[in-house]
Design an enzyme around this catalytic site. Sequence first.
Site, short mmCIF file in Angstrom:
data_model
loop_
_atom_site.label_atom_id
_atom_site.label_comp_id
_atom_site.label_asym_id
_atom_site.label_seq_id
_atom_site.Cartn_x
_atom_site.Cartn_y
_atom_site.Cartn_z
CG HIS A 156 1.04 4.13 5.37
ND1 HIS A 156 0.26 3.85 6.44
CD2 HIS A 156 1.32 2.64 5.07
CE1 HIS A 156 0.02 2.82 6.80
NE2 HIS A 156 0.63 1.80 6.18
CG ASP A 157 -2.12 1.52 4.20
OD1 ASP A 157 -1.27 1.31 3.46
OD2 ASP A 157 -2.46 1.10 4.94
CD GLU B 230 -4.16 -1.31 8.91
OE1 GLU B 230 -4.07 -0.86 7.72
OE2 GLU B 230 -3.40 -2.57 9.19
CG ASP C 146 0.02 -3.97 9.47
OD1 ASP C 146 -0.04 -3.09 9.04
OD2 ASP C 146 0.21 -5.17 8.86
CG ASP D 128 3.20 -0.02 11.96
OD1 ASP D 128 2.39 -1.15 11.80
OD2 ASP D 128 3.20 0.75 11.12
C1 GLC Z 1 -1.46 -2.39 6.82
C2 GLC Z 1 -0.44 -1.52 6.44
C3 GLC Z 1 -0.22 -1.49 4.79
C4 GLC Z 1 0.23 -2.91 4.55
C5 GLC Z 1 -0.71 -4.04 5.05
C6 GLC Z 1 -0.17 -5.51 4.83
O1 GLC Z 1 -2.81 -2.23 5.93
O2 GLC Z 1 -1.03 -0.16 6.77
O3 GLC Z 1 0.51 -0.69 4.48
O4 GLC Z 1 0.24 -3.00 2.96
O5 GLC Z 1 -1.21 -3.73 6.07
O6 GLC Z 1 0.90 -5.69 6.07
#
Ligand code: GLC
Length: 539
Positions: free
Chosen positions: A326-327, A266, A207, A105
Amino acid sequence: MEKDAFLWWQEAVFYHIYLRSFMDSNDDGLGDICGLISRLDYLKGSPDSLGIDAIWLSPFHPSPDNDFGYDVADYCDIDPRFGTLTDFDHLIHEAHKRDIRIMIDLVFNHSSNQHPWFKESRSSKDNPKRDWYIWRDARLGKRWPNNWESIFGGKAWEWNKATQQFFYHMFLKEQPDLNWRNKKAQEELMQTVRFWLDRGVDGFRLDVFNLWFKHQDLPDNPPRIGLRGYDRQHHIYDIDQPEMVEALAGFRNILNSYPGSVSIGEFLGNKPKIAALYCSEQQLHMVFNFDFTGCPWNPKVFQENILEWELALGDFCWPCYVLSNHDGPRRHVSRYGKRHPDQVAKVAATMLLTLRGTPFLYYGEEIGMLNVPLRRGQLVDPVSRRYYPFHSRDQGRTPMQWDATQHAGFSTGNPWLPIHPKYESRNVKSQLSDPHSVLSFYRSLLQLRRECDALRQGQFVPLQSSPKLGLAYLRSEGDNHALVALNFKGKPIRIQFDCALPHDSWKLAISSHTNSDAGIHGKEMLLKPFEAVIFFSDG
Ligand code: GLC
């Protein structure tokens, strides 16, 4: 991307490991790198393996854990709770030995407020690192520099008393946003990309990359109707700024000098047309489609979503699908499974693993892992605590259920989050020895994907224009066809195809029912309750 040349990441199945919940090796109740190494054979390389091709590893850098690793305090090190750089090198070695690629990541939109860069930046207005973050005075006559809101709730600006300015944070106040307009900061971040590539990683998950740049003048976002402050704005100035294109090109140039390395982004917003802007030979390899994580269990909605992404991405961008991560507040078997979790898990898996695109599995979905109901006092994630009981990320981040021993074989210490109370009946060990388990079914599906070119490479051709009870589609590559049919209902259904099939003769390759009598009769087929089938064209 050349249309017909398939690349490893287009044909691969990725497995997302939330490291702190996968396997603990030192009894502290937290998963770690050595724990993961001890479980690599489960993923690939032994006769019982699941059979995935690549791992996406959630952040393992030193972090005060305000956002559980997504607040990085040092981009080039490993948090001692997870291991050392030597352990990491060992992981790469052991993974590559088994032909597993490792993606890590990159959390580059923001750092932790404990990162030495931020500590310097906040120390004084004339510190050389001041401009590495986004600092502003209050606007004349107003309370904040602008109206921007944090996606985690509340204003996106935090006051720094010592230097009498605000700094900007899209997430928690402990996660200040980096200033991508500062060339030195940008170059330093790119050095960390090289650092990990030199250590042997095969790629990166970026991310929230489409937040890197904010509009230079930080204007107010225009209002719109919404529930929370963040939702009541059109995010036209804090997201998707045109400078992203050049920044991604620079990043991609680095990746191109490490052949075979891959990137997946993402992005906030999740609009397929925007996704298409970010994937190309000069940008990212793939961008996540998270829509499935919010789809109701309705075949029509899934099909519309698949077609929308297929259309937007066209021939030159490659789709990628996810059912859980995980979110998400709920793992997909908890969302859809109700009284039939295993049957629904098999139908969902068949869909995920037979669409045109790269599937990302979330650790534990292969045993049909469910959310663990947690009380507010048991939550550790600030976002889960803030939005309890409406949105809890912790419930889907609980430790992997390996066997029926204490703490599900995850750790001999006290796990950082509770283990599912029914782990004794739902775990890897028991499912490995049961040929009808969810895990055995996933293993068979992965095996079929490896054997059948059409499943990895074929075009996606829906067989019904408006599916009501189930989905049916072809994956066609030249003369090679796979037909997938999925019953979303707990009762027998008849699926009528809207078009003629390209072949008369079909052979059942797999069914989620042991005593399936599914067959194709002209333009229709019958399926048992929650039955998922794949047929191959015969001859
Ligand atoms: C992304 C991650 C998440 C995190 C956010 C801030 O969406 O997947 O878990 O809280 O970024 O870094």
